[in-house]
Design a protein around this motif. Structure first.
Motif, PDB file in Angstrom:
ATOM      1  N   ALA A   5     -17.062   7.830  22.503  1.00 41.61           N
ATOM      2  CA  ALA A   5     -16.077   7.390  21.505  1.00 41.61           C
ATOM      3  C   ALA A   5     -15.000   8.449  21.310  1.00 41.61           C
ATOM      4  O   ALA A   5     -15.280   9.654  21.317  1.00 41.61           O
ATOM      5  N   TYR A   6     -13.778   7.985  21.095  1.00 41.19           N
ATOM      6  CA  TYR A   6     -12.652   8.909  20.877  1.00 41.19           C
ATOM      7  C   TYR A   6     -11.997   8.721  19.523  1.00 41.19           C
ATOM      8  O   TYR A   6     -11.796   9.685  18.779  1.00 41.19           O
ATOM      9  N   ALA A   7     -11.647   7.485  19.160  1.00 42.60           N
ATOM     10  CA  ALA A   7     -10.844   7.249  17.955  1.00 42.60           C
ATOM     11  C   ALA A   7     -11.571   7.705  16.692  1.00 42.60           C
ATOM     12  O   ALA A   7     -10.988   8.392  15.842  1.00 42.60           O
ATOM     13  N   THR A   8     -12.828   7.349  16.558  1.00 35.52           N
ATOM     14  CA  THR A   8     -13.554   7.692  15.328  1.00 35.52           C
ATOM     15  C   THR A   8     -13.738   9.196  15.171  1.00 35.52           C
ATOM     16  O   THR A   8     -13.468   9.731  14.088  1.00 35.52           O
ATOM     17  N   PRO A   9     -14.203   9.949  16.186  1.00 35.20           N
ATOM     18  CA  PRO A   9     -14.275  11.406  16.004  1.00 35.20           C
ATOM     19  C   PRO A   9     -12.919  12.056  15.764  1.00 35.20           C
ATOM     20  O   PRO A   9     -12.812  13.018  14.991  1.00 35.20           O
ATOM     21  N   ALA A  10     -11.870  11.533  16.404  1.00 35.64           N
ATOM     22  CA  ALA A  10     -10.550  12.137  16.230  1.00 35.64           C
ATOM     23  C   ALA A  10     -10.023  11.933  14.810  1.00 35.64           C
ATOM     24  O   ALA A  10      -9.395  12.842  14.240  1.00 35.64           O
ATOM     25  N   LEU A  11     -10.262  10.760  14.221  1.00 35.92           N
ATOM     26  CA  LEU A  11      -9.718  10.462  12.902  1.00 35.92           C
ATOM     27  C   LEU A  11     -10.609  10.971  11.778  1.00 35.92           C
ATOM     28  O   LEU A  11     -10.124  11.571  10.812  1.00 35.92           O
ATOM     29  N   LEU A  12     -11.900  10.740  11.874  1.00 37.21           N
ATOM     30  CA  LEU A  12     -12.808  11.150  10.800  1.00 37.21           C
ATOM     31  C   LEU A  12     -13.250  12.603  10.927  1.00 37.21           C
ATOM     32  O   LEU A  12     -13.594  13.229   9.921  1.00 37.21           O
ATOM     33  N   GLY A  13     -13.274  13.127  12.150  1.00 42.27           N
ATOM     34  CA  GLY A  13     -13.702  14.507  12.328  1.00 42.27           C
ATOM     35  C   GLY A  13     -12.610  15.528  12.104  1.00 42.27           C
ATOM     36  O   GLY A  13     -12.889  16.680  11.777  1.00 42.27           O
ATOM     37  N   GLY A  14     -11.371  15.117  12.274  1.00 41.70           N
ATOM     38  CA  GLY A  14     -10.274  16.052  12.087  1.00 41.70           C
ATOM     39  C   GLY A  14     -10.085  16.973  13.281  1.00 41.70           C
ATOM     40  O   GLY A  14     -10.786  16.886  14.292  1.00 41.70           O
ATOM     41  N   ALA A  15      -9.133  17.881  13.148  1.00 41.19           N
ATOM     42  CA  ALA A  15      -8.794  18.769  14.256  1.00 41.19           C
ATOM     43  C   ALA A  15      -9.900  19.766  14.563  1.00 41.19           C
ATOM     44  O   ALA A  15     -10.017  20.240  15.691  1.00 41.19           O
ATOM     45  N   ALA A  43     -19.033  12.416   8.381  1.00 40.12           N
ATOM     46  CA  ALA A  43     -18.068  11.317   8.404  1.00 40.12           C
ATOM     47  C   ALA A  43     -18.061  10.621   9.761  1.00 40.12           C
ATOM     48  O   ALA A  43     -17.992   9.388   9.835  1.00 40.12           O
ATOM     49  N   VAL A  44     -18.135  11.389  10.836  1.00 43.95           N
ATOM     50  CA  VAL A  44     -18.113  10.799  12.171  1.00 43.95           C
ATOM     51  C   VAL A  44     -19.362   9.955  12.407  1.00 43.95           C
ATOM     52  O   VAL A  44     -19.285   8.848  12.969  1.00 43.95           O
ATOM     53  N   VAL A  45     -20.518  10.446  11.978  1.00 44.41           N
ATOM     54  CA  VAL A  45     -21.765   9.688  12.159  1.00 44.41           C
ATOM     55  C   VAL A  45     -21.715   8.387  11.365  1.00 44.41           C
ATOM     56  O   VAL A  45     -22.120   7.321  11.857  1.00 44.41           O
ATOM     57  N   VAL A  46     -21.196   8.438  10.142  1.00 43.96           N
ATOM     58  CA  VAL A  46     -21.084   7.224   9.330  1.00 43.96           C
ATOM     59  C   VAL A  46     -20.157   6.211  10.010  1.00 43.96           C
ATOM     60  O   VAL A  46     -20.472   5.017  10.125  1.00 43.96           O
ATOM     61  N   GLY A  47     -18.996   6.673  10.450  1.00 38.94           N
ATOM     62  CA  GLY A  47     -18.045   5.762  11.086  1.00 38.94           C
ATOM     63  C   GLY A  47     -18.565   5.166  12.380  1.00 38.94           C
ATOM     64  O   GLY A  47     -18.423   3.963  12.626  1.00 38.94           O
ATOM     65  N   LEU A  48     -19.190   6.000  13.221  1.00 37.32           N
ATOM     66  CA  LEU A  48     -19.704   5.494  14.492  1.00 37.32           C
ATOM     67  C   LEU A  48     -20.911   4.579  14.289  1.00 37.32           C
ATOM     68  O   LEU A  48     -21.102   3.621  15.044  1.00 37.32           O
ATOM     69  N   THR A  49     -21.729   4.863  13.284  1.00 33.74           N
ATOM     70  CA  THR A  49     -22.853   3.968  12.994  1.00 33.74           C
ATOM     71  C   THR A  49     -22.348   2.584  12.624  1.00 33.74           C
ATOM     72  O   THR A  49     -22.900   1.565  13.065  1.00 33.74           O
ATOM     73  N   HIS A  50     -21.281   2.530  11.846  1.00 31.26           N
ATOM     74  CA  HIS A  50     -20.683   1.244  11.479  1.00 31.26           C
ATOM     75  C   HIS A  50     -20.139   0.520  12.714  1.00 31.26           C
ATOM     76  O   HIS A  50     -20.257  -0.706  12.833  1.00 31.26           O
ATOM     77  N   VAL A  51     -19.582   1.270  13.646  1.00 32.14           N
ATOM     78  CA  VAL A  51     -18.997   0.669  14.842  1.00 32.14           C
ATOM     79  C   VAL A  51     -20.074   0.137  15.786  1.00 32.14           C
ATOM     80  O   VAL A  51     -19.958  -0.959  16.351  1.00 32.14           O
ATOM     81  N   VAL A  52     -21.151   0.890  15.964  1.00 31.20           N
ATOM     82  CA  VAL A  52     -22.153   0.580  16.989  1.00 31.20           C
ATOM     83  C   VAL A  52     -23.273  -0.307  16.454  1.00 31.20           C
ATOM     84  O   VAL A  52     -23.995  -0.935  17.230  1.00 31.20           O
ATOM     85  N   LEU A  53     -23.436  -0.391  15.127  1.00 31.47           N
ATOM     86  CA  LEU A  53     -24.575  -1.101  14.540  1.00 31.47           C
ATOM     87  C   LEU A  53     -24.755  -2.535  15.048  1.00 31.47           C
ATOM     88  O   LEU A  53     -25.891  -2.952  15.327  1.00 31.47           O
TER      89      LEU A  53
END
Length: 300
Positions: free
Chosen positions: A231-241, A162-172
């Motif tokens: 990155a902080y927001a995407t790993p924190a939200l999509l990666g979970g605790a 999930a984190v890789v998908v979200g960050l790929t969308h952000v950085v693409l």
């Protein structure tokens, strides 16, 4: 014998640009870097060598970083996540960048707008969008359950995927711009010449376009890696605790444990890691250029 008339004009001297003028021109930028980058970095480095309790000089935070069993795995997790994002951004962005570099007309403008469209929304908004899509009762799992293709929800969120998908969308978009700039510097006549000589389209891409666009590929990898690692927001939200990377661990030390020296240690390690990766990429490209220049090759 013919008479000749020569007209001698006074030489026009350009004003000399001495070191004083150069220093004066650079002083505003240097001042800004000193105040807003060098000074905070120096303070953070100094803070990392203090004891969290007494405030005296100490290496306790560095010793804890190496021995607590959480920080080093966090570094490895950050590196692996960033590498995955860098590869995904470059692979997915290359076809789009090539199309934008070679196409003309309204379709190109539309594709360009769609490529940059994610930047119009905030990172948190985009991350929540992926959370709605990937969570256990999200769009993908609900659709698959409704079609009877799966019996239970797939683990698409709260993990590395999930984190890789979200960050790929952000950085693409940044990767696309970097690759497009490099491909635009390649003369299209080189591709036409290769095709005239009998090369297939796949051979042209492999032996002409890809080697000449290597600087853009390296730039895309470096940009994606450094942006993902910090990155902080995407790993924190999509990666979970349970998904700990260095950025989330730094925030945890500052917000919950108020351990600034240990947070400074992790920030220094993250900064050194990104500097090291950037240095390796720059050195690789510099050596490639020197090697091509020595062989009389063409550099882009």
């Amino acid at each position: 014998m013919a008479n000749t008339v020569s007209l001698v004009l006074p030489a026009r001297h350009s004003p000399a640009v001495g070191p004083a003028h150069i220093y004066l021109a650079l002083s505003p930028s240097v001042f800004m870097l000193l105040i807003f980058f060098a000074l905070p970095m120096g303070m953070m480095i100094g803070l990392s060598f203090t004891d969290p309790v007494s405030g005296l000089p100490s290496l306790a935070s560095y010793q804890r970083f190496l021995t607590d069993g959480l920080s080093l795995p966090g570094i490895l997790r950050t590196v692996s996540m960033s590498l995955c994002v860098a590869v995904c951004v470059t692979v997915l962005g290359y076809p789009v960048a090539y199309y934008l570099a070679r196409a003309r007309g309204r379709t190109r403008a539309l594709v360009f707008a769609l490529a940059l469209a994610p930047e119009l929304a905030g990172v948190v908004l985009r991350t929540y969008g992926w959370l709605i899509i990937l969570e256990d009762r999200g769009f993908i799992n609900d659709a698959l359950l409704h079609l009877g293709l799966i019996a239970s929800p797939l683990p698409l969120s709260k993990n590395m995927f999930a984190v890789v998908v979200g960050l790929t969308h952000v950085v693409l978009p940044f990767g696309i711009l970097s690759l497009m700039t490099s491909i635009q510097g390649i003369d299209p006549n080189l591709e036409r010449a290769a095709q005239v000589l009998g090369a297939s389209r796949a051979s042209v891409m492999r032996h002409v376009v890809l080697p000449l666009s290597l600087p853009g590929i390296i730039s895309s990898l470096l940009i994606a890696f450094t942006m993902a690692a910090s990155a902080y927001a995407t790993p924190a939200l999509l990666g979970g605790a349970g998904f700990k990377v260095i950025a989330t661990m730094i925030a945890e030390q500052v917000l919950f444990y108020v351990n600034w020296p240990f947070a400074a240690v992790m920030a220094n390690v993250l900064f050194l890691m990104m500097l090291g990766v950037s240095y390796l990429g720059i050195r690789f490209e510099a050596r490639r250029r020197i090697r091509l220049s020595g062989r009389g090759g063409v550099t882009s």
